[in-house]
Each structure stands twice: as C-alpha cells, then as structure tokens.
Design an enzyme around this catalytic site. Sequence first.
Site, PDB file in Angstrom:
ATOM      1  N   GLN A   1      31.231  39.626  43.183  1.00  0.00           N
ATOM      2  CA  GLN A   1      31.144  39.031  44.525  1.00  0.00           C
ATOM      3  C   GLN A   1      32.421  38.362  45.041  1.00  0.00           C
ATOM      4  O   GLN A   1      32.808  38.557  46.199  1.00  0.00           O
ATOM      5  CB  GLN A   1      30.003  38.006  44.572  1.00  0.00           C
TER       6      GLN A   1
ATOM      7  N   GLU B   1      29.165  32.460  39.685  1.00  0.00           N
ATOM      8  CA  GLU B   1      28.897  31.522  40.777  1.00  0.00           C
ATOM      9  C   GLU B   1      28.431  30.119  40.347  1.00  0.00           C
ATOM     10  O   GLU B   1      29.059  29.113  40.646  1.00  0.00           O
ATOM     11  CB  GLU B   1      27.823  32.158  41.678  1.00  0.00           C
TER      12      GLU B   1
ATOM     13  N   ASP C   1      31.591  31.947  44.595  1.00  0.00           N
ATOM     14  CA  ASP C   1      32.069  33.323  44.732  1.00  0.00           C
ATOM     15  C   ASP C   1      32.648  33.590  46.122  1.00  0.00           C
ATOM     16  O   ASP C   1      33.846  33.819  46.286  1.00  0.00           O
ATOM     17  CB  ASP C   1      30.912  34.301  44.487  1.00  0.00           C
TER      18      ASP C   1
ATOM     19  N   GLY D   1      28.137  11.892  56.199  1.00  0.00           N
ATOM     20  CA  GLY D   1      29.207  11.463  57.092  1.00  0.00           C
ATOM     21  C   GLY D   1      28.880  10.121  57.699  1.00  0.00           C
ATOM     22  O   GLY D   1      27.996   9.402  57.228  1.00  0.00           O
ATOM     23  N   GLY D   2      29.568   9.796  58.770  1.00  0.00           N
ATOM     24  CA  GLY D   2      29.341   8.507  59.424  1.00  0.00           C
ATOM     25  C   GLY D   2      28.092   8.512  60.298  1.00  0.00           C
ATOM     26  O   GLY D   2      27.697   7.472  60.811  1.00  0.00           O
TER      27      GLY D   2
HETATM   28  N1  CAO Z   1      39.044  51.706  33.983  1.00  0.00           N
HETATM   29  C1  CAO Z   1      38.968  51.290  32.709  1.00  0.00           C
HETATM   30  N2  CAO Z   1      38.673  50.014  32.359  1.00  0.00           N
HETATM   31  C2  CAO Z   1      38.425  49.157  33.371  1.00  0.00           C
HETATM   32  C3  CAO Z   1      38.494  49.524  34.724  1.00  0.00           C
HETATM   33  C4  CAO Z   1      38.814  50.875  35.017  1.00  0.00           C
HETATM   34  N3  CAO Z   1      38.883  51.297  36.256  1.00  0.00           N
HETATM   35  N4  CAO Z   1      38.197  48.439  35.467  1.00  0.00           N
HETATM   36  C5  CAO Z   1      37.957  47.429  34.621  1.00  0.00           C
HETATM   37  N5  CAO Z   1      38.090  47.852  33.351  1.00  0.00           N
HETATM   38  C6  CAO Z   1      37.933  47.069  32.137  1.00  0.00           C
HETATM   39  C7  CAO Z   1      38.835  45.875  32.086  1.00  0.00           C
HETATM   40  O1  CAO Z   1      40.134  46.282  31.731  1.00  0.00           O
HETATM   41  C8  CAO Z   1      38.144  45.031  31.030  1.00  0.00           C
HETATM   42  O2  CAO Z   1      38.517  45.514  29.749  1.00  0.00           O
HETATM   43  P1  CAO Z   1      39.028  44.551  28.549  1.00  0.00           P
HETATM   44  O3  CAO Z   1      37.982  43.514  28.346  1.00  0.00           O
HETATM   45  O4  CAO Z   1      39.124  45.520  27.411  1.00  0.00           O
HETATM   46  O5  CAO Z   1      40.311  43.969  28.942  1.00  0.00           O
HETATM   47  C9  CAO Z   1      36.683  45.385  31.211  1.00  0.00           C
HETATM   48  O6  CAO Z   1      36.643  46.522  32.094  1.00  0.00           O
HETATM   49  C10 CAO Z   1      35.743  44.364  31.774  1.00  0.00           C
HETATM   50  O7  CAO Z   1      36.356  43.494  32.690  1.00  0.00           O
HETATM   51  P2  CAO Z   1      35.798  41.998  32.835  1.00  0.00           P
HETATM   52  O8  CAO Z   1      35.968  41.287  31.519  1.00  0.00           O
HETATM   53  O9  CAO Z   1      36.447  41.395  34.008  1.00  0.00           O
HETATM   54  O10 CAO Z   1      34.252  42.232  33.145  1.00  0.00           O
HETATM   55  P3  CAO Z   1      32.958  41.453  32.605  1.00  0.00           P
HETATM   56  O11 CAO Z   1      31.802  42.165  33.216  1.00  0.00           O
HETATM   57  O12 CAO Z   1      32.931  41.296  31.138  1.00  0.00           O
HETATM   58  O13 CAO Z   1      33.094  39.984  33.229  1.00  0.00           O
HETATM   59  C11 CAO Z   1      33.275  38.392  35.037  1.00  0.00           C
HETATM   60  C12 CAO Z   1      32.748  39.757  34.556  1.00  0.00           C
HETATM   61  C13 CAO Z   1      32.973  38.262  36.497  1.00  0.00           C
HETATM   62  C14 CAO Z   1      32.572  37.277  34.260  1.00  0.00           C
HETATM   63  C15 CAO Z   1      34.804  38.320  34.768  1.00  0.00           C
HETATM   64  O14 CAO Z   1      35.421  39.436  35.377  1.00  0.00           O
HETATM   65  C16 CAO Z   1      35.459  37.052  35.310  1.00  0.00           C
HETATM   66  O15 CAO Z   1      35.337  35.976  34.713  1.00  0.00           O
HETATM   67  N6  CAO Z   1      36.198  37.192  36.422  1.00  0.00           N
HETATM   68  C17 CAO Z   1      36.945  36.096  36.988  1.00  0.00           C
HETATM   69  C18 CAO Z   1      36.051  35.116  37.684  1.00  0.00           C
HETATM   70  C19 CAO Z   1      35.213  35.764  38.754  1.00  0.00           C
HETATM   71  O16 CAO Z   1      35.673  36.417  39.657  1.00  0.00           O
HETATM   72  N7  CAO Z   1      33.911  35.490  38.696  1.00  0.00           N
HETATM   73  C20 CAO Z   1      33.028  35.774  39.795  1.00  0.00           C
HETATM   74  C21 CAO Z   1      32.293  36.988  39.619  1.00  0.00           C
HETATM   75  S1  CAO Z   1      31.141  37.104  40.917  1.00  0.00           S
HETATM   76  O17 CAO Z   1      29.885  36.170  40.405  1.00  0.00           O
END
Ligand code: CAO
Length: 415
Positions: free
Chosen positions: A17, A139, A168, A247-248
């Site tokens: 998001q 979020e 988000d 607020g006020g």
């Molecule tokens: N091709 C191949 N690999 C890909 C890719 C693609 N096109 N796009 C993504 N990947 C891989 C990434 O390289 C990553 O691999 P590694 O862990 O080996 O480095 C993997 O996919 C997963 O990415 P991620 O760790 O970001 O995803 P997740 O689902 O485990 O975590 C989230 C999700 C949101 C918790 C994490 O991305 C995060 O903390 N983001 C920053 C904060 C944020 O934006 N949070 C709000 C999310 S909305 O509620």
Amino acid sequence: MGKALDGVRILDFTHVQSGPTCTQLLAWFGADVIKVEKAGTGDITREQLRDIPEADSLYFTMLNHNKRSVTIDTKNPEGKKVLETLIKSCDVLVENFAPGALDRMGFSWEHIQELNPRMIVASVKGFGPGPYQDCKVYENVAQCAGGAASTTGFDDGPPVVSGAQIGDSGTGLHLALGIVTALYQRTMTGRGQKVLAAMQDGVLNLCRVKLRDQQRLERTGVMKEYPQYPNGTFGEAVPRAGNASGGGQPGWILKCKGWEADPNAYIYFITQAPVWAKICNVIGKEEWATDPDYATPAARLPHLKDIFAEIERWTMTKTKFEAMEILNKYDIPCGPILSMKEIAEDESLRKTGTIVEVDHPVRGKYLTVGNPIKLSDSPTDVTRSPLLGEHTDEVLTEIGYSMGQIDALRTAGAI
Ligand code: CAO
C-alpha cells in the site's frame, strides 16, 4: 491539456500500500509509471482479499491506477540487465521493499548512480536509522510506533488504531512530496538524490499536536481541553482523548435521531467560541450566553461534559443531516458521521472526481477514490490498473529491445 508531470518516468518497484499510493499519485499527475513485478505472482495484493475469483483484488486495483506493468525477474542475470537499461531511461526509482532488499538485488545507491547520476531513488521504510531500521513494518505497526495508537481511543480502554491508513497511505503522500521536491532540485543541480520516508516518521508528523501536548503536560501537569479535566487524572504521557477535538475549539461526537439502530447516526459538534451565543439559542439554553459559568471559553472548560450532554439532548431530536442543515445556517462547525455506504453514494463526491467508477476488463465496474488533489491545469483521468505484465513487450520495445530479444528473455525466464 498536458499534465504536470508529463515526461517524468518512474521505475516503480513498490508493492502493498505505502509505495503504490505514492506512485499512483505521481501517475495521476502525469508521470509514466512503470511497475516492475515478479513474474507469475506480481504485487502480493493482486490476490489478497479477493472478492472475485481470478480477478485482481480491489486492494490492488484501487492503488495502481494509471500505471503500466512489466514482469521482470530481478534475480535473473538477464533480468538485471533489463533493469539496468530501465534505470538509465527513468528519472525516479521508487521502492518499499524490506530494508536491504534492493542492495541484495544488486542495485545499491552507488550502482544506480553509476548507471544514471540523475536518478532519484525514493524509499519507504518502516523506521529510519536506529534500533529498528531492519524491521519489516505494516500499517498498524507504524501507527503504534509513531505515537498515533497511544493517543487514540478512550481513557479507560486500550490503545486504538485508526481506519485512516496514516502509516501506509500517509507515508506514500510524504514520499510523493519528497520526490517532486527532489525533481525540482534536480532541475538546478542536475543530480539525483536519495529520498527516504520512514513510516514511523510520517505517522509522528501527523501526530505533531500530540508531541506539543506532551510538552504542555510536562510543564503544567494538566490540559484543560482534554476530557480528563477536571475530574480525571493525568499521568506522565499524553492520554487518549476520546473524541475531543484536540484544538482550541472543544468538540465531541453526539448522538442523533436513530442512533439506537444506526451505528452512524452521530454528528461531530464543535462549540466554536465566536458562535457560542448561537449555539445557546439553537439548543434552547439562551441563559448560558451570559451566565459567567458558561459565557467564556475558559469558564466552559470545566463544564464541557455537561455542555455536550445538553447539546446532545437537542441533536437526538434531529437526524444528522437535519442537524447539519440547521447548524450550518448559523455557521456552527459540525460534520455528520458518514458511513462508507453514504460516501460511496454521495453525488457531489462523484461530480468532483473524488469517487470514480472505473471499468476493468476482468472484474467489471468498481468504485475507487480518485485524486484528492485537484490541479486546475493538470486534471486527473483515472484509468484502470494494469494486468500483470500487460506492458512488458511495450516497455521493452520502447527501451530498444527487438521482439526477437524479448522472446529470448522470456525463454530465459528473465521476463
Ligand atoms: N523479481 C525477483 N525478486 C523480487 C522481485 C522481482 N521482480 N521483486 C521483489 N523481489 C524479492 C525481493 O528482492 C526480496 O527478496 P530478498 O528477501 O531475497 O531480498 C523479496 O522479493 C521480498 O521482498 P520484501 O522482503 O520486501 O517482501 P515481504 O513480503 O517479505 O515484506 C513488507 C513486505 C511490506 C513487510 C516489506 O517490504 C517492508 O517492510 N517494506 C518497507 C515498509 C513498507 O513499505 N511497509 C508497508 C507495506 S504496506 O502495509
């Protein structure tokens, strides 16, 4: 008519998001947003909270309008080369991967700079540098860590998270401002830069008034506009203030006619000082306008509970819309508690493009929230979200790949 960000190309590595909110806004302002997704699955939200089998979810479609989608395996060596070509042809890379993921892919800031020194690299992370910098964040984690949850809810209950996605979508908004600011600076310096919006910071920015109150509390031990005053107690930290306006101008949520059956038959009522006499007239308590215990804002503070109880006796005789109509005549600030159903059916929001109906080839028609920011010279046309990989061939052709090369990349599993 042209668009404000015509000619700006965004390499969109966002998912879920926060990041997609940001790039959707940039797309609405006219940027060409190329969303890079994993082949096969794509953004995880495509299949989350699905209401129609096989169709991209509303979660995805409502956050990815006006974008193009390409599927690239960024861990495949050939896929990495495609990405390098894209980096050279884009202005901004936006990502909200977990901390370190972009580096692990081989796209460090230094490498991106070598490829394209004009590139702006914009990131959402859960936390800025510090003890939690490596944490994955969603979020509600941000709402809790940014101070929102501890200050939301009622004094006698637990912390509460808000329905508004301030962690988000709020951080996505912050990041969008950072990006256009960096683009503006680049027009003078010619250089790209890193833009970071941490979700904790974004939430805290929106909770600014609560840090204000923390300092007031430490100095004076009491905050007279909080419902804890005068009978409750204050602790060391800013307490939850229920529905107090903060607020006020004191405010509270009051029952309206039909509240017994309708969970949203309520109105927000503000006892704004300049219209106090009018409020007294409307609710039939004319004497309060001159009574020294009620006539001034300071005198009213210890009686707010009784005052709102008296006003509520009046609002309970009217529907929220009847109350609005009467109160607006006297410039008394108030607002109906609108349900999502009422908002979805609101004609005026549809007229302004804030609620838009969009047609999608798989799911059919659905409602979405359009661009809330209206530019007179850059109107927004909301177009549907892309299907997974819908524009892979189109985008690769634009950056110089022949159909033969594209076929070979596909065979190699790079796209
Ligand atoms: N091709 C191949 N690999 C890909 C890719 C693609 N096109 N796009 C993504 N990947 C891989 C990434 O390289 C990553 O691999 P590694 O862990 O080996 O480095 C993997 O996919 C997963 O990415 P991620 O760790 O970001 O995803 P997740 O689902 O485990 O975590 C989230 C999700 C949101 C918790 C994490 O991305 C995060 O903390 N983001 C920053 C904060 C944020 O934006 N949070 C709000 C999310 S909305 O509620």
